[in-house]
Design an enzyme around this catalytic site. Structure first.
Site, PDB file in Angstrom:
ATOM      1  N   CYS A  33       1.495  33.676  -3.170  1.00  0.00           N
ATOM      2  CA  CYS A  33       2.211  34.887  -2.797  1.00  0.00           C
ATOM      3  C   CYS A  33       1.517  35.513  -1.594  1.00  0.00           C
ATOM      4  O   CYS A  33       0.686  34.878  -0.944  1.00  0.00           O
ATOM      5  CB  CYS A  33       2.233  35.870  -3.968  1.00  0.00           C
ATOM      6  SG  CYS A  33       2.906  35.197  -5.504  1.00  0.00           S
ATOM      7  N   ASP A  83       0.026  33.750 -15.674  1.00  0.00           N
ATOM      8  CA  ASP A  83      -1.389  33.474 -15.443  1.00  0.00           C
ATOM      9  C   ASP A  83      -2.096  34.686 -14.856  1.00  0.00           C
ATOM     10  O   ASP A  83      -3.308  34.849 -15.017  1.00  0.00           O
ATOM     11  CB  ASP A  83      -1.568  32.239 -14.549  1.00  0.00           C
ATOM     12  CG  ASP A  83      -0.848  32.353 -13.220  1.00  0.00           C
ATOM     13  OD1 ASP A  83       0.067  33.195 -13.093  1.00  0.00           O
ATOM     14  OD2 ASP A  83      -1.177  31.570 -12.309  1.00  0.00           O
TER      15      ASP A  83
END
Length: 644
Positions: free
Chosen positions: A2, A99
């Protein structure tokens, strides 16, 4: 993967939402699927999300259950399920299946020691509301990028961080200047070496490290460091035993990176042994039909299509190919530089930029690749050169030993064997067996010739900076007792892997189109195993990656296992001068070069005219590097000055 960013004002003054929004928006190419920001007194976190795991509830920035800890995270933790179970057994309660939340609870439980438990690739920012402290951390080898800087603010300073420097420039207080020492490193190592970046005042967080900021202090720490055993402690064992361990470790690393995803995962297939092995493992050790993508070149000198077709036929993959021309590279090069945000000495990132766009347009946003194999298992020519140079250095008066040079580059059209006197001179320079940089000194000296093109004022400034010494001083204690191959591997991993292959040619080209790369050869268990391997099993004679070939001989065709090593390359000067792109004349106009203040206008004009006369064909290795470095640096300077 990201895009992350944030601002910490140590005075407690409010963070300007407009600045944080602008920083986050500048990273939307990294995370086009969701955008999030969070602010409280003196702190703001931003996140641009590429949804891979927990598509429904994994948005960020994310907090723990009592909002005492916040995170903005870029990357993947591949063993997050195992870590989640461990933390739940210790009483932690989860509200998502992501996660990212595992890191929050793991940090609560173990502090910075938790990072060494993580198997993954990441850059993250953690904010502790009670302590009012910001912690930044990066993965072991630098797969995920993270930059930071500080600027003065009323009563304190603003700490800014982001996945890419372009986001930092959204704050008007951050200077937009090239760092001469950053240029010196770029024109020596092909990249800057963290913590230095190519921009003044902007630091690149080194791999394997964390840094903590409070309202009155700054503290750095390391949770991992690359080390090799001394020659006296090299492990025993047969080739068969080591091959079995290597195979088991790589199969598990590849399986983990292919199956831990809530979206389909594809694979790059170059035709070399590395991607052939990872693709064959996916095909033979998972139940999923694999989608593969290959890059081909219209210029046959650089094309590996025949080997790609062999693997596709062998594995029966659903395969697609992108063919790139010299003109394609020249036209897209300004976009490539804008994404890399570094001077480039090769055009090789440009085809990777085009390939990742092709992958995303084909409906995929995760690919498994073979990067890291050469560095970890001894696959590069520079490693074989290191052994050759060490061999010559032990008997420098020998007339026969330099003959081995003829066997180094069987794949290269302009093989050194065609000019034996030059080859002997080149490989026999600086032959001091005690030199920690014996392996890399010729490459560095060759590349650093680019600095002769710098403006005289900059030449005076960089002349005081002993570039190689700065790097060698960072080598771990005990490195003098390592095998020469191990020292060469440390140098290659510290410079080219982290700063170029995983950055300019890797993350930045992938994430330009929102594609995540996954690298089984950079699994921490495999890195540790490879570091402990006896060097003779990495390069047997001059046979590179011997143990990898041994371990996977049943899965990869003999023609690929035994093909001459051919590193990934792309046309350089030929991409700019066989048919000149529109931007080239403007960027190299003498007045523009003079106004840039970076290069000597006459030296640049001489180089450009030489390339034009030859239409970029038949150029020397140095001229190819030099013209690519000049063009990319001029583009970078203009783009940085014009960013807003």
């Amino acid at each position: 993967m990201c895009g992350i960013c944030g601002i910490f004002d140590t005075s407690g003054s409010p963070v300007r939402r407009e600045t944080l929004d602008a920083m986050t928006d500048s990273l939307r190419h990294r995370g086009p699927e969701a955008r999030g920001t969070w602010l409280e007194r003196g702190i703001g976190l931003g996140h641009a999300r590429l949804s891979i795991i927990d598509l429904a509830t994994g948005d960020q920035p994310m907090s723990n259950e009592d909002a005492s800890l916040w995170i903005s995270f870029n990357g993947e933790v591949f063993n997050y399920l195992e870590l989640r179970d461990e933390l739940m057994a210790r009483g932690h309660i989860f509200k998502t299946t992501s996660d990212t939340e595992v890191i929050l609870h793991g940090y609560e439980e173990y502090g910075t020691d938790f990072f060494r438990r993580m198997n993954g690739q990441w850059a993250c920012a953690l904010w502790n509301t009670g302590r009012r402290e910001l912690l930044l951390c990066r993965d072991r080898v630098g797969i995920a990028p993270l930059f930071f800087t500080s600027v003065s603010s009323k009563g304190g300073r603003r700490i800014l961080f982001a996945s890419e420097p372009k986001a930092l420039f959204r704050d008007p207080g951050v200077p937009r200047e090239l760092d001469p020492r950053g240029l010196a490193e770029s024109f020596t190592f092909w990249t800057t070496v963290a913590p230095r970046s190519v921009f003044k005042g902007i630091r690149d967080l080194p791999p394997g490290r964390w840094i903590r900021f409070t309202e009155g202090s700054e503290q750095e720490g390391s949770y991992w460091e690359l080390r090799y055993p001394p020659r006296s402690a090299e492990t025993a064992g047969s080739a068969a035993e080591h091959a079995r361990h290597l195979r088991e470790t790589l199969v598990e690393a590849t399986r983990l990176r292919f199956t831990r995803s809530d979206v389909p995962v594809a694979a790059y297939l170059s035709g070399g042994i590395d991607s052939s092995v990872t693709t064959a493992v996916i095909r033979n050790f998972t139940d999923t039909r694999i989608k593969t993508f290959s890059l081909r070149f219209a210029d046959t000198e650089f094309d590996e299509g025949g080997y790609q077709e062999q693997m596709v036929s062998r594995l029966g993959t659903d395969h697609e190919t992108l063919t790139v021309t010299n003109q394609d590279i020249g036209e897209v090069f300004p976009e490539v530089v804008a994404q890399a945000e570094k001077p480039l000495l090769r055009t090789a990132p440009a085809p990777m930029f085009l390939l990742s766009r092709f992958v995303r347009d084909s409906g995929y946003k995760v690919v498994v690749t073979g990067e890291g194999s050469d560095e970890m298992l001894g696959g590069y020519d520079i490693f074989r050169e290191a052994l050759v140079r060490d061999f010559i250095a032990r008997a420098p008066e020998s007339a026969l030993r330099p003959e081995i040079i003829r066997h180094l580059y069987p794949w290269l059209q302009r093989n050194p064997a065609s000019a034996p006197a030059f080859a002997k001179s080149f490989f026999s320079q600086s032959l001091d067996p005690a030199d920690a940089a014996l392996s890399h000194r010729p490459r560095w000296q060759s590349a650093s010739g680019i600095m002769r093109l710098l403006h005289p004022d900059l030449q005076d400034e960089v002349a005081q900076y002993r570039v190689a010494d700065v790097l060698l001083e960072r080598m771990p204690a005990g490195a003098a007792g390592w095998h020469p191959l191990s020292r060469a591997q440390w140098l290659e991993i510290t410079t080219l892997l982290a700063g170029y292959l995983l950055a300019s040619q890797g993350d930045r080209m992938l994430m330009a189109h929102g594609v995540e790369g996954r690298f089984p050869f950079l699994d921490p268990d495999l890195i540790d195993l490879a570091a402990a391997l006896p060097p003779r099993y990495k390069i047997m004679g001059l046979d590179e990656k011997y143990l990898l070939k041994y371990a996977f001989a049943d899965l990869v065709p003999e023609q690929i296992l035994r093909r001459p090593k051919q590193p990934y390359r792309a046309p350089d000067a030929g991409s700019f001068f066989s048919r000149e792109p529109e931007w080239l004349k403007e960027i190299t106009e003498p007045r523009q070069v003079r106004n840039s203040g970076v290069f000597n206008p006459q030296a640049v004009e001489n180089l450009i005219q030489k390339c034009r006369r030859k239409k970029g064909q038949g150029m020397s290795n140095f001229d190819n590097m030099a013209v690519t470095a000049v063009l990319s640096t001029l583009l970078l300077q203009r783009q940085t000055a014009g960013s807003s």
